[in-house]
Design a protein around this motif. Structure first.
Motif, mmCIF file in Angstrom:
data_model
loop_
_atom_site.group_PDB
_atom_site.id
_atom_site.type_symbol
_atom_site.label_atom_id
_atom_site.label_comp_id
_atom_site.label_asym_id
_atom_site.label_seq_id
_atom_site.Cartn_x
_atom_site.Cartn_y
_atom_site.Cartn_z
ATOM 1 N N PRO A 247 0.819 -1.206 0.000
ATOM 2 C CA PRO A 247 0.000 0.000 0.000
ATOM 3 C C PRO A 247 0.851 1.253 0.000
ATOM 4 C CG PRO A 247 0.032 -0.989 2.183
ATOM 5 C CD PRO A 247 0.687 -1.969 1.260
ATOM 6 N N THR A 248 0.319 2.313 -0.560
ATOM 7 C CA THR A 248 0.995 3.601 -0.581
ATOM 8 C C THR A 248 0.489 4.449 0.577
ATOM 9 O OG1 THR A 248 1.191 3.510 -2.970
ATOM 10 C CG2 THR A 248 1.452 5.659 -1.952
ATOM 11 N N HIS A 249 1.408 4.955 1.384
ATOM 12 C CA HIS A 249 1.011 5.751 2.538
ATOM 13 C C HIS A 249 0.897 7.215 2.133
ATOM 14 C CE1 HIS A 249 1.550 2.364 5.240
ATOM 15 N NE2 HIS A 249 2.673 2.120 4.615
ATOM 16 N N LEU A 250 0.063 7.933 2.835
ATOM 17 C CA LEU A 250 -0.087 9.354 2.581
ATOM 18 C C LEU A 250 1.195 10.074 2.949
ATOM 19 C CD1 LEU A 250 -3.664 10.011 3.990
ATOM 20 C CD2 LEU A 250 -2.995 9.826 1.603
ATOM 21 N N LEU A 251 1.705 10.891 2.036
ATOM 22 C CA LEU A 251 2.901 11.669 2.295
ATOM 23 C C LEU A 251 2.567 13.107 2.673
ATOM 24 C CD1 LEU A 251 5.158 10.438 -0.643
ATOM 25 C CD2 LEU A 251 5.001 9.548 1.681
ATOM 26 N N SER A 252 1.352 13.513 2.395
ATOM 27 C CA SER A 252 0.953 14.888 2.659
ATOM 28 C C SER A 252 -0.543 14.943 2.880
ATOM 29 C CB SER A 252 1.352 15.782 1.472
ATOM 30 O OG SER A 252 0.772 17.056 1.592
ATOM 31 N N ARG A 253 -0.985 15.899 3.673
ATOM 32 C CA ARG A 253 -2.413 16.138 3.848
ATOM 33 C C ARG A 253 -2.906 17.257 2.948
ATOM 34 N NH1 ARG A 253 -4.658 11.718 6.082
ATOM 35 N NH2 ARG A 253 -3.390 10.964 7.804
ATOM 36 N N LYS A 254 -2.058 17.728 2.051
ATOM 37 C CA LYS A 254 -2.432 18.814 1.150
ATOM 38 C C LYS A 254 -3.539 18.359 0.218
ATOM 39 C CE LYS A 254 -0.375 21.989 -2.199
ATOM 40 N NZ LYS A 254 0.863 22.351 -2.934
ATOM 41 N N PRO A 255 -4.654 19.095 0.146
ATOM 42 C CA PRO A 255 -5.753 18.679 -0.721
ATOM 43 C C PRO A 255 -5.313 18.618 -2.173
ATOM 44 C CG PRO A 255 -6.444 20.418 0.773
ATOM 45 C CD PRO A 255 -4.959 20.321 0.882
ATOM 46 N N SER A 256 -5.829 17.621 -2.904
ATOM 47 C CA SER A 256 -5.475 17.470 -4.310
ATOM 48 C C SER A 256 -5.935 18.671 -5.125
ATOM 49 C CB SER A 256 -6.086 16.183 -4.876
ATOM 50 O OG SER A 256 -7.496 16.215 -4.778
ATOM 51 N N ARG A 257 -6.941 19.440 -4.628
ATOM 52 C CA ARG A 257 -7.409 20.619 -5.367
ATOM 53 C C ARG A 257 -6.310 21.662 -5.491
ATOM 54 N NH1 ARG A 257 -10.686 18.727 -8.368
ATOM 55 N NH2 ARG A 257 -9.633 16.875 -7.651
ATOM 56 N N ASP A 258 -5.325 21.627 -4.587
ATOM 57 C CA ASP A 258 -4.262 22.621 -4.605
ATOM 58 C C ASP A 258 -3.157 22.251 -5.584
ATOM 59 O OD1 ASP A 258 -5.652 23.942 -2.652
ATOM 60 O OD2 ASP A 258 -4.467 23.128 -0.996
ATOM 61 N N VAL A 259 -3.227 21.093 -6.186
ATOM 62 C CA VAL A 259 -2.196 20.633 -7.105
ATOM 63 C C VAL A 259 -2.632 20.933 -8.534
ATOM 64 C CG1 VAL A 259 -0.914 18.621 -7.938
ATOM 65 C CG2 VAL A 259 -1.529 18.797 -5.511
ATOM 66 N N PRO A 260 -1.832 21.685 -9.305
ATOM 67 C CA PRO A 260 -2.208 21.951 -10.700
ATOM 68 C C PRO A 260 -2.340 20.644 -11.477
ATOM 69 C CG PRO A 260 -0.377 23.349 -10.011
ATOM 70 C CD PRO A 260 -0.568 22.317 -8.942
ATOM 71 N N GLY A 261 -3.425 20.492 -12.213
ATOM 72 C CA GLY A 261 -3.604 19.255 -12.949
ATOM 73 C C GLY A 261 -4.884 19.265 -13.750
ATOM 74 N N LEU A 262 -5.203 18.116 -14.301
ATOM 75 C CA LEU A 262 -6.412 17.943 -15.099
ATOM 76 C C LEU A 262 -7.355 17.013 -14.363
ATOM 77 C CD1 LEU A 262 -7.772 18.484 -17.910
ATOM 78 C CD2 LEU A 262 -6.914 16.244 -18.565
ATOM 79 N N ASP A 263 -8.608 17.445 -14.196
ATOM 80 C CA ASP A 263 -9.608 16.648 -13.496
ATOM 81 C C ASP A 263 -10.305 15.699 -14.460
ATOM 82 O OD1 ASP A 263 -9.166 17.892 -11.033
ATOM 83 O OD2 ASP A 263 -10.532 19.528 -11.531
ATOM 84 N N LEU A 264 -10.298 14.421 -14.120
ATOM 85 C CA LEU A 264 -11.097 13.431 -14.825
ATOM 86 C C LEU A 264 -12.408 13.174 -14.114
ATOM 87 C CD1 LEU A 264 -8.401 10.803 -15.873
ATOM 88 C CD2 LEU A 264 -9.603 12.413 -17.350
ATOM 89 N N HIS A 265 -12.428 13.513 -12.826
ATOM 90 C CA HIS A 265 -13.561 13.239 -11.942
ATOM 91 C C HIS A 265 -13.291 14.062 -10.686
ATOM 92 C CE1 HIS A 265 -15.663 10.788 -8.809
ATOM 93 N NE2 HIS A 265 -16.566 10.654 -9.754
ATOM 94 N N PRO A 266 -14.324 14.403 -9.892
ATOM 95 C CA PRO A 266 -14.061 15.151 -8.656
ATOM 96 C C PRO A 266 -13.030 14.506 -7.741
ATOM 97 C CG PRO A 266 -16.399 15.178 -9.142
ATOM 98 C CD PRO A 266 -15.775 14.275 -10.164
ATOM 99 N N ASP A 267 -12.872 13.189 -7.822
ATOM 100 C CA ASP A 267 -11.891 12.495 -6.983
ATOM 101 C C ASP A 267 -10.612 12.145 -7.730
ATOM 102 O OD1 ASP A 267 -13.601 12.521 -4.795
ATOM 103 O OD2 ASP A 267 -14.537 10.619 -5.355
ATOM 104 N N ILE A 268 -10.514 12.510 -9.008
ATOM 105 C CA ILE A 268 -9.367 12.090 -9.810
ATOM 106 C C ILE A 268 -8.766 13.295 -10.518
ATOM 107 C CG2 ILE A 268 -8.562 10.663 -11.725
ATOM 108 C CD1 ILE A 268 -10.790 8.720 -11.130
ATOM 109 N N ARG A 269 -7.571 13.657 -10.127
ATOM 110 C CA ARG A 269 -6.829 14.732 -10.783
ATOM 111 C C ARG A 269 -5.421 14.229 -11.084
ATOM 112 N NH1 ARG A 269 -6.326 20.999 -8.998
ATOM 113 N NH2 ARG A 269 -8.358 20.959 -10.021
ATOM 114 N N LEU A 270 -4.996 14.396 -12.327
ATOM 115 C CA LEU A 270 -3.642 14.045 -12.717
ATOM 116 C C LEU A 270 -2.799 15.307 -12.746
ATOM 117 C CD1 LEU A 270 -5.044 11.368 -13.503
ATOM 118 C CD2 LEU A 270 -3.463 11.242 -15.445
#
Length: 208
Positions: free
Chosen positions: A2-25
């Motif tokens: 399993p991959t552990h969380l490295l940060s609590r920073k919300p994914s909304r703060d990361v520049p990227g492309l949204d495929l879904h409200p829960d999925i941002r690349l």
């Protein structure tokens, strides 16, 4: 593992492309898609760029592979005319072309359809290239398509997609198997009409 969380920073703060409200690349980074429907994942992502008129999509694949993308199948996700295809004749040129395309910043999405998972060093080089490409314009996204269960080291995220079609219903099982700041997750994806993207519903979280 399993991959552990490295940060609590919300994914909304990361520049990227949204495929879904829960999925941002994240842009300026390299991601991996594996599984038998990995190309469908890539076309879904490409379709989002085409919707935004963000420029052409560069698709790199081996010239020696018998199976290439079928324009009729691509039409379900995106306009094939929005793609540029590169087919290197040597295996060593696949990663080189991907790195140079990311560094140029000329296209927003670079898809590399690879015969196997690359090692850590080439992936790191591609991350650096994508960051440099962002200095030339909009930061690109690199997507590595790897067979089977994947396993490219050092990617920003890893996605696994397999078909789950039911009669005429077009469905897929999508898993987020690895991400730097998010836990694993699963969705059932379906397509109701061509070029409308995929509709996702959350399913059970994989066992850790």
């Amino acid at each position: 593992m399993p991959t552990h969380l490295l940060s609590r920073k919300p994914s909304r703060d990361v520049p990227g492309l949204d495929l879904h409200p829960d999925i941002r690349l994240a842009t300026g980074r390299v991601h991996e898609a594996c599984g038998s429907a990995r190309r469908s994942f890539a076309l879904w992502l490409a379709g989002r760029f085409c919707e935004r008129k963000a420029g052409p999509v560069l698709w790199i694949s081996p010239a020696w592979e018998a199976g290439q993308l079928n324009p009729d199948g691509m039409m379900e996700f995106a306009d094939p005319a929005r793609f540029l295809f590169v087919q290197p004749r040597r295996a060593e040129d696949l990663l080189w072309c991907t790195e140079e395309a990311l560094r140029s910043g000329a296209v927003p999405l670079v898809v590399a359809d690879l015969p196997g998972a690359p090692a850590l060093t080439p992936v790191r080089r591609m991350h650096l290239a994508a960051e440099q490409g962002g200095q030339m314009g909009h930061a690109p996204i690199g997507l590595l398509l790897t067979p089977g269960e994947g396993g490219a080291q050092g990617t920003e995220s890893r996605w696994h997609m397999t078909p789950a079609h039911d009669g005429q219903a077009r469905r897929w099982r999508l898993e987020r198997r690895r991400a730097r700041t998010l836990p694993p997750a699963r969705w059932l994806a379906c397509q109701t009409r061509p070029r409308t993207g995929l509709h996702l519903s959350r399913t059970e979280v994989p066992d850790t």
